[in-house]
Scaffold this motif. Structure first.
Motif, mmCIF file in Angstrom:
data_model
loop_
_atom_site.group_PDB
_atom_site.id
_atom_site.type_symbol
_atom_site.label_atom_id
_atom_site.label_comp_id
_atom_site.label_asym_id
_atom_site.label_seq_id
_atom_site.Cartn_x
_atom_site.Cartn_y
_atom_site.Cartn_z
ATOM 1 N N ASP A 115 0.841 -1.203 0.000
ATOM 2 C CA ASP A 115 0.000 0.000 0.000
ATOM 3 C C ASP A 115 0.871 1.246 0.000
ATOM 4 O O ASP A 115 1.912 1.285 0.657
ATOM 5 N N GLU A 116 0.406 2.268 -0.708
ATOM 6 C CA GLU A 116 1.115 3.555 -0.710
ATOM 7 C C GLU A 116 0.298 4.604 0.036
ATOM 8 O O GLU A 116 -0.935 4.627 -0.082
ATOM 9 N N VAL A 117 1.019 5.438 0.768
ATOM 10 C CA VAL A 117 0.363 6.510 1.524
ATOM 11 C C VAL A 117 0.954 7.841 1.075
ATOM 12 O O VAL A 117 2.175 8.048 1.167
ATOM 13 N N ILE A 118 0.111 8.725 0.585
ATOM 14 C CA ILE A 118 0.595 10.019 0.097
ATOM 15 C C ILE A 118 0.706 10.997 1.263
ATOM 16 O O ILE A 118 -0.263 11.216 2.006
ATOM 17 N N SER A 154 -2.849 19.154 -8.762
ATOM 18 C CA SER A 154 -2.058 18.548 -9.844
ATOM 19 C C SER A 154 -0.898 17.709 -9.262
ATOM 20 O O SER A 154 -0.548 16.667 -9.820
ATOM 21 N N ASP A 155 -0.319 18.161 -8.140
ATOM 22 C CA ASP A 155 0.747 17.363 -7.503
ATOM 23 C C ASP A 155 0.161 16.053 -6.991
ATOM 24 O O ASP A 155 0.763 14.986 -7.109
ATOM 25 N N LEU A 156 -1.027 16.161 -6.407
ATOM 26 C CA LEU A 156 -1.680 14.971 -5.860
ATOM 27 C C LEU A 156 -1.995 13.985 -6.987
ATOM 28 O O LEU A 156 -1.733 12.782 -6.874
ATOM 29 N N GLU A 157 -2.509 14.507 -8.066
ATOM 30 C CA GLU A 157 -2.899 13.644 -9.187
ATOM 31 C C GLU A 157 -1.710 12.830 -9.705
ATOM 32 O O GLU A 157 -1.826 11.640 -9.963
ATOM 33 N N ARG A 158 -0.553 13.493 -9.798
ATOM 34 C CA ARG A 158 0.649 12.799 -10.292
ATOM 35 C C ARG A 158 1.077 11.676 -9.352
ATOM 36 O O ARG A 158 1.683 10.704 -9.773
ATOM 37 N N ALA A 159 0.775 11.827 -8.059
ATOM 38 C CA ALA A 159 1.265 10.848 -7.078
ATOM 39 C C ALA A 159 0.341 9.642 -6.926
ATOM 40 O O ALA A 159 0.757 8.589 -6.428
ATOM 41 N N ILE A 160 -0.915 9.775 -7.351
ATOM 42 C CA ILE A 160 -1.873 8.673 -7.151
ATOM 43 C C ILE A 160 -1.584 7.521 -8.122
ATOM 44 O O ILE A 160 -1.397 7.744 -9.322
ATOM 45 N N THR A 161 -1.514 6.310 -7.565
ATOM 46 C CA THR A 161 -1.322 5.110 -8.400
ATOM 47 C C THR A 161 -2.399 4.103 -7.979
ATOM 48 O O THR A 161 -3.107 4.333 -6.981
ATOM 49 N N PRO A 162 -2.508 2.979 -8.661
ATOM 50 C CA PRO A 162 -3.493 1.982 -8.228
ATOM 51 C C PRO A 162 -3.210 1.465 -6.807
ATOM 52 O O PRO A 162 -4.086 0.901 -6.158
ATOM 53 N N SER A 163 -1.978 1.654 -6.315
ATOM 54 C CA SER A 163 -1.650 1.178 -4.956
ATOM 55 C C SER A 163 -1.924 2.213 -3.881
ATOM 56 O O SER A 163 -1.730 1.924 -2.689
ATOM 57 N N THR A 164 -2.341 3.416 -4.269
ATOM 58 C CA THR A 164 -2.564 4.448 -3.255
ATOM 59 C C THR A 164 -3.750 4.061 -2.374
ATOM 60 O O THR A 164 -4.850 3.821 -2.866
#
Ligand SMILES: Cc1ncc(COP(=O)(O)O)c(C=O)c1O
Length: 398
Positions: A115-118, A154-164
């Protein structure tokens, strides 16, 4: 002795480390001005102290329900209704041993390997470590100083992946004092609605320390749909000067709260019974003290910003709340003082500790090495003395 690998996965708290350095110097008789403290410098209000004494005398000294006493959970729900305009019930509430423990329990319940946590950066030092303890991966997203160190959609959007799995928002922020406006939260909400797998933690621990002209607003207040994916973490530590009493709370989806209660039942059992009664008095009692404290912090903030403005090459976004500033000192990097090269925020903090007897926390562990974190939960005399010392020591760098 062989230690479990999870110990080596995490770092000790940078803020606690700086405080112990300052304490060691003090023990040698040196007067250290400590800008490192992460707690209000006011005492716990008297009526709260008295409630704790009464709780002891009334025999509230035994185990309580794991998730906290009903009266406190009801008071928390009422606080949420008044301050957020949101309706929660006792089953949505877990009372914990501080806000940090609420985050820890939540992460243990929601996160696992992969799992990824932003985490918007700069961030509170404990987030990545607690995420790592839950075996998940912290994903730091750099936020620009020119945007007051706040996360842009836009920064958040770039960081989101299917594992977020999770996004952590902290407003007002430690270390920057930044607070998201309704419009900014609406921008983030719009994006988050397009990514339904992302859950959100709103760490609102500084929410009552907001300066003039600021509106209290958090993500769950701007979008009803997001509420079901949102967890609120809060507590009495900062608002009521109760850092040592260790009472925090987690609010959100009842299944998750139930699971977090299960984790708590096998670790701390309940939060301290006496502190729960004190927290109840804090939430139900007169709130005048909180306003007075926030006003005192605002006045100190003005003073601190003025003094920072006098330091050549230092820039700093104006805080909207909490009791921290996070100025950029990178213009001094590459200079030397007392035979030492100032390479980074750690070297600068060490130089100021050794030669000016001023304790500051380096920005590196908060995710932004160009900055130093100042807490201004200090008396005006200490603030003045601290800035006099910093100015002198900084001028000696060449
Ligand atoms: C951003 C943030 N969240 C949570 C906490 C936890 O506070 P406590 O565990 O004392 O309630 C702190 C304390 O410094 C903090 O700065």
């Amino acid at each position: 002795m062989r230690l479990a690998q999870r110990v080596s996965r995490i770092q000790p708290s940078a803020t606690l480390a700086i405080n112990s350095k300052a304490r060691a110097l003090r023990q040698q008789g040196t007067h250290v001005v400590n800008f490192g403290v992460g707690e209000p410098d006011f005492g716990t209000p008297l009526h709260i102290q008295q409630a704790a004494i009464k709780a002891i005398r009334d025999g509230h000294t035994r185990y309580t329900p794991v998730s906290g006493i009903d009266q406190l959970k009801e008071a928390i729900c009422d606080t949420l209704r008044n301050d957020y305009g949101l309706t929660y019930h006792n089953e949505n509430v877990l009372v914990t041993c501080g806000g940090k423990h609420a985050l820890y329990n939540l992460f243990q319940v929601l996160l696992e390997a992969g799992d990824e946590v932003i985490i918007p950066s700069p961030y509170w030092v404990s987030y990545p470590e607690m995420v790592a303890l839950a075996e998940a991966t912290p994903v730091m997203v750099s936020c620009l100083q020119t945007n007051n160190f706040k996360l842009h959609p836009s920064d958040l959007e770039r960081a989101i992946t299917p594992s977020t799995r999770l996004l952590i928002l902290n407003s007002p922020s430690n270390p920057t004092g930044a607070h998201y406006t309704r419009k900014e939260l609406e921008g983030l909400a719009e994006l988050l609605l397009r990514h339904p797998q992302v859950l959100i933690v709103s760490d609102d621990i500084y929410y009552r320390i907001l300066f003039s002209g600021q509106e209290w607003v958090s993500l769950g207040m701007v979008d009803e749909e997001l509420r079901s994916r949102m967890f609120i973490v809060n507590g009495v530590s900062k608002t009521y000067c109760m850092t040592g009493w260790r009472i925090g709370y987690l609010i959100g989806n009842r299944e998750v709260v139930k699971a977090a209660t299960k984790i708590q039942s096998q670790s701390t059992t309940n939060p301290t019974s006496i502190s729960q009664y004190a927290a109840l008095a804090a939430l139900r009692g007169d709130q005048g003290f909180v306003r007075t404290m926030a006003t005192a912090f605002e006045e100190r903030c003005h003073y601190v910003m003025d003094r920072l403005g006098e330091l050549p090459g230092v820039s700093c976004p104006t805080p909207a709340g909490a009791f921290y500033v996070f100025p950029n000192f990178s213009s001094f990097f590459g200079k030397s003082g007392k035979g030492k090269l100032i390479r980074d925020s750690l070297a600068l903090a060490d130089y100021l500790m050794e030669h000016a007897h001023v304790a500051l926390v380096p920005g590196g562990p908060f995710g932004e090495d160009q900055c130093l974190r100042f807490s201004y939960a200090l008396s005006m005399e200490d603030l003045q003395e601290g800035f006099n010392r910093i100015s002198r020591a900084i001028m000696e760098l060449s």
